[in-house]
Write a protein that holds these residues in place. Structure first.
Motif, PDB file in Angstrom:
ATOM      1  N   TYR A 102     -28.240  29.576 -17.003  1.00  0.00           N
ATOM      2  CA  TYR A 102     -26.956  28.893 -16.847  1.00  0.00           C
ATOM      3  C   TYR A 102     -26.457  28.275 -18.148  1.00  0.00           C
ATOM      4  N   LYS A 122     -20.172  24.246 -18.659  1.00  0.00           N
ATOM      5  CA  LYS A 122     -19.487  24.223 -17.356  1.00  0.00           C
ATOM      6  C   LYS A 122     -18.979  25.632 -17.093  1.00  0.00           C
ATOM      7  N   LEU A 123     -19.666  26.315 -16.203  1.00  0.00           N
ATOM      8  CA  LEU A 123     -19.407  27.740 -15.993  1.00  0.00           C
ATOM      9  C   LEU A 123     -18.483  27.974 -14.805  1.00  0.00           C
ATOM     10  N   ASP A 124     -17.675  28.989 -14.933  1.00  0.00           N
ATOM     11  CA  ASP A 124     -16.803  29.373 -13.827  1.00  0.00           C
ATOM     12  C   ASP A 124     -17.663  29.897 -12.670  1.00  0.00           C
ATOM     13  N   PRO A 125     -17.319  29.543 -11.442  1.00  0.00           N
ATOM     14  CA  PRO A 125     -18.110  30.039 -10.291  1.00  0.00           C
ATOM     15  C   PRO A 125     -18.179  31.559 -10.185  1.00  0.00           C
ATOM     16  N   VAL A 126     -17.343  32.276 -10.937  1.00  0.00           N
ATOM     17  CA  VAL A 126     -17.421  33.736 -10.921  1.00  0.00           C
ATOM     18  C   VAL A 126     -18.828  34.209 -11.277  1.00  0.00           C
ATOM     19  N   VAL A 127     -19.552  33.380 -12.020  1.00  0.00           N
ATOM     20  CA  VAL A 127     -20.916  33.742 -12.432  1.00  0.00           C
ATOM     21  C   VAL A 127     -21.768  34.124 -11.227  1.00  0.00           C
TER      22      VAL A 127
ATOM     23  N   PRO B  22     -13.938  23.392  -8.510  1.00  0.00           N
ATOM     24  CA  PRO B  22     -15.352  23.485  -8.895  1.00  0.00           C
ATOM     25  C   PRO B  22     -15.475  23.776 -10.384  1.00  0.00           C
ATOM     26  N   ARG B  23     -16.376  23.113 -11.072  1.00  0.00           N
ATOM     27  CA  ARG B  23     -16.490  23.270 -12.504  1.00  0.00           C
ATOM     28  C   ARG B  23     -17.789  23.934 -12.927  1.00  0.00           C
ATOM     29  N   ALA B  24     -18.821  23.746 -12.175  1.00  0.00           N
ATOM     30  CA  ALA B  24     -20.100  24.221 -12.687  1.00  0.00           C
ATOM     31  C   ALA B  24     -20.849  25.007 -11.633  1.00  0.00           C
ATOM     32  N   VAL B  25     -21.404  26.107 -12.086  1.00  0.00           N
ATOM     33  CA  VAL B  25     -22.228  26.904 -11.199  1.00  0.00           C
ATOM     34  C   VAL B  25     -23.440  26.090 -10.802  1.00  0.00           C
ATOM     35  N   GLY B  26     -23.827  26.204  -9.559  1.00  0.00           N
ATOM     36  CA  GLY B  26     -24.998  25.470  -9.115  1.00  0.00           C
ATOM     37  C   GLY B  26     -24.633  24.072  -8.645  1.00  0.00           C
ATOM     38  N   ALA B  28     -21.131  23.342  -7.797  1.00  0.00           N
ATOM     39  CA  ALA B  28     -20.021  23.483  -6.860  1.00  0.00           C
ATOM     40  C   ALA B  28     -19.671  24.950  -6.734  1.00  0.00           C
ATOM     41  N   MET B  29     -19.645  25.450  -5.551  1.00  0.00           N
ATOM     42  CA  MET B  29     -19.292  26.844  -5.305  1.00  0.00           C
ATOM     43  C   MET B  29     -17.810  26.915  -4.947  1.00  0.00           C
ATOM     44  N   ARG B  30     -17.213  28.097  -5.162  1.00  0.00           N
ATOM     45  CA  ARG B  30     -15.843  28.270  -4.714  1.00  0.00           C
ATOM     46  C   ARG B  30     -15.812  28.142  -3.192  1.00  0.00           C
ATOM     47  N   THR B 103     -16.033  38.792  -3.375  1.00  0.00           N
ATOM     48  CA  THR B 103     -14.893  39.277  -4.157  1.00  0.00           C
ATOM     49  C   THR B 103     -15.020  40.757  -4.505  1.00  0.00           C
TER      50      THR B 103
END
Lengths: 561, 125
Positions: A102, A122-127, B22-26, B28-30, B103
């Motif tokens: 991450y 701060k990664l986009d949830p697309v990950v 949501p800003r961060a994986v882990g 907050a999820m879409r 998606t």
């Protein structure tokens, strides 16, 4: 009076020389581009340590005699352990920089492990929708910054001292292409070079250069050649390729050498992509200033096996007055080039078991007796899709003249299946088939660590492993070879004989790159431990127990007691 | 004045939206789409199962769940009983490192995958 004047002249001329050499204290702190050319023996300032990608540390304080006294100096845990710890740390001026899953980036005191700063992207949830995630394989430093590619398609720069974001450039539309960055960038002069993932995706993979100072894109190289003879029909639109790992650089020739990934779909049902599919599964020699192609060699024309050439190291070495480049792709064959012009000097197999070709002409590189899987019944192929070797790197010790490199002797059964490329709303995986791991004919699958002449392939020693190793190798001026296995044991071997001199159980398998560095005159060996990887998902078909091997993620740093 | 109120309200809404993004994986999820409660076709229909097996080979691959759902680092799927809604939800939203397919695949295709995985539960080897 005269002596005072002389002192001033001396001071002024020293300052001028330092400025010209780019080694003033302020610049040294920032690891300017010059320091990447003349690497301090104490440092490990880039992914493969040096531009020649030798992964060799000249330090010899820890040597064959005293390595038995090696013990843990400190341990750092990056947290958020998913898919293991795949990265290779970097060290400059006693500060160790490394990345975990991450895009979590750390700066640590190399002597104590004390955290200086951390930065969690701060990664986009697309990950969460991507195939290639959440691992990261490494960082780059230079110009006072720490650089890395992100899982959501950006390239970022942090201030080396503070960890504060300096710039962030969105390079890829990850929501559309399902592609991203997982490999470490390479700093060359004023630019930062990085390639994207795309070998299994119906897109066109590229290699990019950004201005290191501000992140502006300088150039891009499309690994899918716009040529209907090379890509029949519209197959080039979905050609994959890319260059997801880190290349090498020859400053004297001003050439960057970059391996490219396989075409998509991975398997061809007959007319999926007519042509040789340039420039996939190739080695490119690029001008780092403008991205112009100076020469190339396609190691696997019309790749039918996913024998990606975008892996590991591209050794720059000189022998008998010749400027050579040694490069391996996933087929397990090692190609030796004249790096001034790309002419083949030799081709030799690292693997004992292969049937995808009968042989490769050592003078021309021509594949002879191809054995491609095709539509219909399952097809038995060696080596498997994970390769004769995965993306992990070997290490070349210029003192012994030996290349320490790993191999996987594993086969597979491929079932090719026609597939329509999906690009909307986002690119979907485009394999064109599936595969399951198989033992080689008449024996068990296994792996090995070899010491070989990188030019001739002559083998000096070999160590076998039940589970094929997938960690990178370190060699040192102390005559040691350091390497960790899938079961979670890191070992030091005698570089001349292969005799095991030391081992330590880290508790989880090894997929990253061990390094060595020194702080205040003391040598350390840093070993990332933490099992995970897409490739590891293929193992349980042959070794069910591997499904339960513990994941992990911790950086172990060793020193003499 | 009226226009100004609208602009202030719009700005407040925009700020609230940004704050909730949501800003961060882990962390907050879409936001997931509404979960379909019933499949649009019979999950035991052999043609649906067959379509699901094609999708499985293309998306779940030997790297992940193993050929035909055999043992891998990801959970084995053969000979195991799964709740239908759980399967749909897990495929749609993922569970790191398993990608979320919401998606990439439309709900109908996700149901085909569910049909194929359900067909594996009675497999003995």
């Amino acid at each position: 009076m005269g002596s005072k004047r002389a002192w001033w002249w001396g001071a002024v001329s020293t300052l001028l020389v330092l400025l010209l050499l780019d080694v003033t204290p302020a610049r040294a702190q920032g690891a300017g581009a010059t320091r990447l050319l003349n690497v301090d023996p104490n440092d490990w300032p880039m992914y493969h340590r040096t531009y020649d990608t030798h992964r060799f540390s000249p330090l010899g304080q820890i040597n064959k005699t005293n390595v038995k006294d090696l013990g843990v100096a400190w341990v750092h845990q990056p947290g958020a352990v998913v898919q293991g710890l795949e990265s290779t740390p970097i060290v400059v001026d006693g500060v160790l920089y490394y990345s975990g899953s991450y895009n979590r980036v750390f700066a640590l005191d190399g002597a104590t492990g004390r955290e200086i700063w951390h930065y969690f992207a701060k990664l986009d949830p697309v990950v969460n929708t991507l195939f290639f995630q959440p691992y990261n394989r490494g960082l780059a430093v230079g110009h006072g910054k720490v650089f890395f590619g992100t899982l959501d398609g950006r390239v970022m720069a942090l201030d080396m001292k503070t960890g504060k974001e300096a710039w962030s450039t969105t390079v890829l539309d990850s929501k559309k292409c399902s592609c991203n960055f997982t490999g470490a960038p390479l700093v060359v002069k004023d630019k930062l070079i990085i390639g994207q993932t795309s070998g299994e995706l119906p897109i066109q993979g590229k290699i990019y250069a950004l201005n290191a100072a501000n992140g502006e894109k300088a150039w891009e190289f499309n690994t899918i050649k716009n040529d209907p003879k090379s890509w029949g029909g519209d197959s080039g639109k979905f050609g994959g390729g890319g260059g997801w790992m880190t290349g090498s650089y020859d400053p004297a020739l001003n050439l960057v050498y970059w391996g490219t990934a396989n075409p998509a779909p991975d398997y061809d049902w007959g007319d999926a992509r007519p042509g040789d599919n340039l420039y996939t599964s190739s080695v490119l020699a690029l001008d780092p200033d403008n991205g112009q192609l100076k020469w190339y060699h396609q190691e696997i024309p019309h790749d039918d096996w996913d024998y990606d050439a975008g892996l590991g190291e591209s050794l720059v070495l000189d022998r008998d007055g010749k400027k050579l480049l040694v490069h391996q792709n996933k087929s397990g064959f090692v190609f030796v080039y004249d790096r001034t012009n790309g002419k083949i000097q030799n081709v030799w197999p690292m693997n004992h078991v292969y049937n995808w070709v009968q042989r490769i002409d050592a003078k021309t590189g021509e594949l002879i007796g191809r054995n491609p899987p095709r539509l219909g019944k399952p097809h038995f192929i060696c080596p498997w899709i994970a390769g004769g070797r995965s993306w992990n790197s070997g290490s070349y010790n210029p003192k012994t003249g030996l290349w320490y490199n790993t191999a996987m002797e594993v086969c597979e059964e491929v079932t090719v299946e026609k597939q329509t490329p999906v690009t909307e709303p986002a690119a979907g995986l485009f394999f064109g088939g599936d595969q399951v791991a198989k033992h080689p004919p008449g024996g068990e699958a296994y792996g090995h660590l070899d010491a070989r002449d990188p030019v001739t392939g002559e083998r000096k020693w070999s160590v076998n492993f039940k589970y094929p190793p997938i960690g990178s190798v370190l060699s040192t001026g102390g005559g040691l070879v350091v390497h960790g296995d899938v079961e979670g044991v890191v070992r030091a071997y005698d570089a001349d004989s292969g005799e095991e001199l030391w081992h330590f159980r880290t508790g989880s398998g090894h997929r990253g790159g061990p390094i060595s560095y020194a702080v205040n005159g003391k040598q350390y060996i840093a070993v990332p431990s933490g099992l995970g990887s897409l490739v590891l998902g293929l193992y349980p078909a042959l070794w069910p127990e591997v499904a339960d091997f513990p994941s992990g993620g911790a950086l172990f740093v060793f020193s003499l007691k | 004045m009226g226009n100004r109120s609208v602009r202030v309200a719009a700005l407040a809404l925009l700020l609230a939206t940004i704050a909730m993004t949501p800003r961060a994986v882990g962390q907050a999820m879409r936001q997931p789409p509404p979960l379909p409660t019933t499949p649009p076709f019979d999950l035991s229909d052999p043609s649906i199962v067959d379509a699901g097996s094609h999708l499985f080979r293309q998306t779940c691959t030997g790297y992940c769940h193993g050929a035909e759902g055999r043992l891998s680092r990801a959970p084995a799927l053969r000979g195991r009983e799964f709740d239908t809604r759980f399967l749909f939800q897990r495929i749609a939203y993922g569970a790191p490192p398993m990608p979320a397919f919401q998606t990439l695949l439309n709900p109908e295709d996700i149901w085909k995958l569910v049909a194929y995985i359900k067909s594996l539960q009675s497999v003995k080897e």
